[in-house]
Design a protein around this motif. Structure first.
Motif, short mmCIF file in Angstrom:
data_model
loop_
_atom_site.label_atom_id
_atom_site.label_comp_id
_atom_site.label_asym_id
_atom_site.label_seq_id
_atom_site.Cartn_x
_atom_site.Cartn_y
_atom_site.Cartn_z
N GLN A 133 1.22 -1.02 -0.27
CA GLN A 133 0.29 -0.17 0.00
C GLN A 133 0.88 0.98 -0.05
OE1 GLN A 133 -3.56 0.02 0.63
NE2 GLN A 133 -3.26 -1.78 0.22
N SER A 134 2.78 1.17 0.45
CA SER A 134 2.57 1.68 0.50
C SER A 134 4.03 2.35 -0.45
CB SER A 134 4.09 1.66 1.52
OG SER A 134 5.23 0.66 0.71
N GLY A 135 3.24 1.79 -1.83
CA GLY A 135 4.00 1.22 -2.79
C GLY A 135 5.26 0.92 -3.44
N LEU A 136 5.39 0.17 -3.06
CA LEU A 136 6.80 -0.71 -2.45
C LEU A 136 6.60 -1.53 -3.23
CD1 LEU A 136 8.44 -1.25 1.22
CD2 LEU A 136 9.05 0.47 -0.90
N GLU A 137 7.29 -2.10 -4.14
CA GLU A 137 7.05 -3.60 -4.91
C GLU A 137 8.48 -4.72 -5.12
OE1 GLU A 137 7.09 -1.44 -9.31
OE2 GLU A 137 5.25 -1.71 -8.21
N GLY A 138 8.43 -5.49 -6.10
CA GLY A 138 9.60 -6.25 -6.29
C GLY A 138 10.51 -6.35 -4.79
N ARG A 139 11.72 -6.57 -5.18
CA ARG A 139 13.21 -7.11 -3.65
C ARG A 139 12.33 -5.58 -2.58
NH1 ARG A 139 17.90 -9.51 -3.56
NH2 ARG A 139 18.47 -9.52 -1.88
N ALA A 140 12.33 -5.00 -2.93
CA ALA A 140 12.66 -3.75 -2.07
C ALA A 140 10.45 -4.45 -1.04
CB ALA A 140 11.80 -2.29 -2.51
N LEU A 141 10.18 -4.67 -1.77
CA LEU A 141 9.09 -5.15 -0.59
C LEU A 141 9.01 -6.21 0.32
CD1 LEU A 141 5.78 -4.99 -0.05
CD2 LEU A 141 5.23 -6.11 -2.24
N ALA A 142 9.70 -6.96 -0.75
CA ALA A 142 10.33 -8.38 0.17
C ALA A 142 11.19 -7.84 1.31
CB ALA A 142 10.80 -9.16 -1.18
N GLU A 143 12.16 -6.94 1.11
CA GLU A 143 12.89 -6.55 1.92
C GLU A 143 11.85 -6.19 3.45
OE1 GLU A 143 16.58 -3.95 0.31
OE2 GLU A 143 16.97 -6.13 -0.22
N GLN A 144 11.27 -4.77 3.07
CA GLN A 144 10.35 -4.08 4.04
C GLN A 144 9.92 -5.57 4.68
OE1 GLN A 144 11.53 -0.78 4.30
NE2 GLN A 144 9.78 -0.09 6.22
N TYR A 145 8.97 -6.36 4.63
CA TYR A 145 8.31 -7.05 5.11
C TYR A 145 9.65 -7.60 6.06
CZ TYR A 145 8.74 -12.01 5.66
OH TYR A 145 8.46 -13.39 6.16
N ALA A 146 10.83 -7.86 5.45
CA ALA A 146 11.44 -9.20 5.85
C ALA A 146 11.85 -8.54 7.34
CB ALA A 146 12.57 -9.63 5.23
N ILE A 147 12.08 -6.77 6.81
CA ILE A 147 12.50 -6.16 7.73
C ILE A 147 12.13 -5.92 9.48
CG2 ILE A 147 13.20 -3.97 8.81
CD1 ILE A 147 15.36 -3.55 6.21
N PHE A 148 10.56 -6.47 9.46
CA PHE A 148 9.47 -5.39 9.61
C PHE A 148 8.82 -7.24 9.98
CE2 PHE A 148 4.89 -5.57 11.00
CZ PHE A 148 4.83 -4.08 12.00
N GLY A 149 9.09 -8.06 10.17
CA GLY A 149 8.72 -9.63 10.58
C GLY A 149 9.76 -9.82 11.42
#
Length: 218
Positions: A133-149
């Protein structure tokens, strides 16, 4: 005679996997230990511990099931829609912390096990959907999820374990102790002593989650 017959039938009734999970969840909620053994579970169920192996290959497989249930419990408490992604992620972090605090024996396994179960997958999907929803996609989206998770899991697990091991389980101080500091060698520690001692571990956990979420705004 009726009581004896009923008891006899009950004793012959096979225990299914769900019965063991329910009993294990209850044991995992004890606020005095982060450990759960087959022996304890067998005693609680009134069976020989070896009977549990009919449903679970080993202790890890049991803990994977319990951890996946913990993920589901956190998700079930969510009320904020994904469209309000920042609030939804913060709420998810809070509920994960609360579930772990309620089940410290599950929290102890959270950083070393993956479940590959529906609860874990749904949690990952939620985090990815929110950050998307923030506009992230691809590798950047996966990394942001991994950091938060990773932050949420490790932080919530650590606080749950510390809660059990603390001399004052009700205490929520970030730093326990007098924090005696010499202003000549550690001037910042000395000047911020009161502020540090006022920190609350729950507030710090939420603040950390919030900062990771806000970083996704770009």
């Amino acid at each position: 005679m009726a009581t004896k017959a009923s008891t006899k039938r009950s004793a012959k009734t096979p225990l299914d996997r769900e019965a063991y999970v329910a009993a294990a969840l209850k044991l995992a909620s004890r606020q005095t230990t982060t450990n759960l053994t087959f022996r304890e579970l067998g005693t609680a169920m009134g069976v020989d511990p070896t009977a549990i192996y009919r449903h679970f290959l080993n202790k890890d497989s049991l803990m994977q099931e319990l951890l996946d249930r913990a993920f589901k419990m956190a998700l079930q408490r969510l009320q904020t829609p994904v469209e309000q992604w920042e609030q939804c992620l913060e709420e998810f972090a809070v509920h994960t912390l609360d579930v772990f605090l309620e089940h410290p024996a599950i929290a102890a396994s959270a950083t070393v096990l993956t479940t590959s179960g529906q609860g874990e997958l749904d949690s990952i999907e939620l985090m990815l959907s929110c950050f998307a929803q923030s506009g992230l996609e691809g590798r950047a989206l996966a990394e942001q999820y991994a950091i938060f998770g990773s932050y949420v899991l490790s932080g919530a697990a650590s606080l749950a374990i510390s809660h059990v091991e603390a001399s004052d389980p009700e205490g929520r101080e970030w730093f326990s102790g007098p924090l005696l500091a010499d202003p000549r060698s550690t001037p910042l520690v000395s000047s911020l002593r009161n502020e540090i001692l006022e920190l609350d571990h729950r507030e710090i956990f939420i603040s950390g989650a919030r900062q990771i979420i806000q970083a996704a705004r770009g």
